[in-house]
Enzyme design. Structure first.
Site, PDB file in Angstrom:
ATOM      1  N   CYS A  67       0.849  -1.189   0.000  1.00 39.17           N
ATOM      2  CA  CYS A  67       0.000   0.000   0.000  1.00 39.17           C
ATOM      3  C   CYS A  67       0.889   1.245   0.000  1.00 39.17           C
ATOM      4  CB  CYS A  67      -0.907  -0.013   1.224  1.00 39.17           C
ATOM      5  SG  CYS A  67      -1.982   1.427   1.287  1.00 39.17           S
ATOM      6  N   CYS A  80       0.530   5.000   6.894  1.00 39.48           N
ATOM      7  CA  CYS A  80      -0.104   4.827   8.204  1.00 39.48           C
ATOM      8  C   CYS A  80       0.882   4.102   9.145  1.00 39.48           C
ATOM      9  CB  CYS A  80      -1.385   4.024   8.072  1.00 39.48           C
ATOM     10  SG  CYS A  80      -2.457   4.654   6.750  1.00 39.48           S
ATOM     11  N   CYS A 112       0.551   0.383  10.299  1.00 38.99           N
ATOM     12  CA  CYS A 112       0.051  -0.654   9.382  1.00 38.99           C
ATOM     13  C   CYS A 112       1.128  -1.525   8.755  1.00 38.99           C
ATOM     14  CB  CYS A 112      -0.779  -0.012   8.282  1.00 38.99           C
ATOM     15  SG  CYS A 112      -1.586  -1.264   7.251  1.00 38.99           S
ATOM     16  N   CYS A 155     -16.450  -9.077   6.020  1.00 44.59           N
ATOM     17  CA  CYS A 155     -15.805  -7.791   5.715  1.00 44.59           C
ATOM     18  C   CYS A 155     -14.561  -8.027   4.874  1.00 44.59           C
ATOM     19  CB  CYS A 155     -15.374  -7.096   7.001  1.00 44.59           C
ATOM     20  SG  CYS A 155     -16.685  -6.974   8.210  1.00 44.59           S
ATOM     21  N   CYS A 172     -19.475  -6.114   3.950  1.00 44.61           N
ATOM     22  CA  CYS A 172     -18.777  -4.896   4.333  1.00 44.61           C
ATOM     23  C   CYS A 172     -17.491  -4.831   3.517  1.00 44.61           C
ATOM     24  CB  CYS A 172     -18.449  -4.937   5.828  1.00 44.61           C
ATOM     25  SG  CYS A 172     -17.512  -3.491   6.363  1.00 44.61           S
ATOM     26  N   CYS A 214     -19.347   2.199   8.909  1.00 41.37           N
ATOM     27  CA  CYS A 214     -18.564   1.566   9.963  1.00 41.37           C
ATOM     28  C   CYS A 214     -17.325   2.439  10.128  1.00 41.37           C
ATOM     29  CB  CYS A 214     -18.177   0.147   9.555  1.00 41.37           C
ATOM     30  SG  CYS A 214     -17.011  -0.634  10.684  1.00 41.37           S
ATOM     31  N   ARG A 254     -17.621  -2.080  18.337  1.00 42.45           N
ATOM     32  CA  ARG A 254     -16.876  -3.336  18.111  1.00 42.45           C
ATOM     33  C   ARG A 254     -15.562  -3.358  18.875  1.00 42.45           C
ATOM     34  NH1 ARG A 254     -16.676  -3.672  12.840  1.00 42.45           N
ATOM     35  NH2 ARG A 254     -18.732  -4.580  12.913  1.00 42.45           N
TER      36      ARG A 254
END
Ligand code: SAM
Ligand code: DTB
Ligand code: SF4
Length: 323
Positions: free
Chosen positions: A63, A67, A70, A107, A138, A198, A270
């Site tokens: 990616c 972040c 991550c 998801c 999701c 979400c 969650r």
């Protein structure tokens, strides 16, 4: 405006929380806070039911974003095995297995900054086929354009996950390749398209309580509360800039769950990433504080999650029914 004292039971939906009010909730004696959260929880939900979702990474690693938490960022060497978009049959096979194990929602996550329009075609097929199995769907794919949200809505997508991650003030310490406003814009498009939202964040990244307050304030003061609010405890991954973050006090984590429950009484809160590092007792406290959803299955996207057998036993010990 009359602002009720922090320990006054509030049950209605509000979108004008001040940082002082939220701070007062955080500072309540623990028993008062958890009791308040549990009372609010009981008005809106059956306290003995927990919604279970299963995650699948449909495109892993490489990616371009930075972040700091991550493992999938191309900028950090985390030893992750990258994977191109999974074939449809593989996704459907995993969704079928998740349903057989009792998940109600599937998801699918992709390590994209934002999908290209042509990336969406195969993903739309996945949504349709997973939905046809009788599962809620999701997706979490990164930033979306208006046209893309409309296409996903037309495909029957139930939820889109897009997190704010932390407070606006702390955000720049964690991510520099997209702005807080970019995230708010995507959330607004998802909402406008009529897809359930979400949206939550991560704690334990070295942020101050003021940042946890700032995150929850952003979530609760959206024009409509997210239907689902994932509270992730940072999973520390070797090779990421946040790998050596100091552990968050577990009591502070439970407080965060309780405050989320009080601010967003009708939302599913969650207990998301990070359960592998939590004791059963800590998770029980989180359920008592109003958490009513978890990820179920051995893997989150790329990191481990408690074994399904262990979770089944924990639910049994707590008298919780998975829904
Ligand atoms: N790439 C898309 C995006 O970021 O919008 C979707 C996938 S991304 C992995 C989904 C969310 O997972 C992130 O927003 C973050 O909140 C959460 N996440 C990622 N790594 C994590 C970690 N190490 N610990 C806790 N949560 C994490
Ligand atoms: C969310 O808030 N947490 C999930 C889901 N939304 C996509 C992801 C957690 C990822 C944890 C790190 C990993 O397994 O790669
Ligand atoms: Fe990419 Fe999402 Fe990971 Fe950020 S959280 S690096 S956008 S996969």
């Amino acid at each position: 405006m009359n602002t009720p004292a922090a320990n006054t039971l509030q049950t209605g939906l509000r979108h004008n929380w001040t940082t002082d009010e939220i701070g007062s909730l955080f500072s309540l004696p623990f028993s008062d806070l958890v009791s308040h959260a549990q009372q609010v929880h009981r008005i809106h939900f059956n306290p003995n039911q927990v919604q279970v979702s299963t995650l699948l990474s449909i495109k892993t690693g490489r990616c371009p974003e930075d972040c700091g938490y991550c493992p999938q960022s191309v900028r950090y060497d985390t030893g992750l095995e990258n994977e191109e978009l999974l074939p449809l049959e593989k996704v459907v096979e995993q969704a079928r297995a998740a349903k057989a194990k009792g998940s109600s929602r599937f998801c699918m996550g992709a390590a994209w900054r934002a999908p290209r329009d042509r990336d969406l075609e195969p993903v739309i097929e996945m949504v349709k086929e997973v939905k046809a199995l009788g599962l809620e769907t999701c997706l979490t794919l990164g930033m979306l354009s208006e046209v893309q949200t409309e296409r996903l809505k037309a495909a029957g997508l139930d939820y889109y996950n897009h997190n704010l991650d932390t407070s606006p003030d702390f955000y720049g310490e964690i991510i520099t390749t997209r702005t807080y406003q970019d995230r708010l814009d995507t959330l607004q498009r998802v909402r406008a398209a009529g897809i359930n939202v979400c949206c939550g964040g991560i704690v334990g990244m070295g942020e101050a309580r003021a940042d946890r307050i700032g995150l929850l304030q952003q979530l609760a003061n959206q024009p409509q509360h997210p239907e689902s609010v994932p509270i992730n405890l940072l999973v520390k991954v070797e090779g990421t800039p946040l790998a050596d973050s100091e552990d968050l006090d577990p009591i502070e984590f439970v407080r965060t769950i309780a405050v989320a429950r009080i601010l967003m009484p009708g939302s599913f809160v969650r207990l998301s990433a990070g359960r592998e590092a939590m004791s059963d007792e800590m998770q029980a406290l989180c359920f008592l504080a109003g958490a009513n959803s978890v990820f179920y299955g051995e893997k989150l996207l790329t990191t481990p999650n408690p074994a399904a057998d262990h979770d089944r036993l924990l639910f049994e010990r707590l008298g919780i029914e998975a829904v």
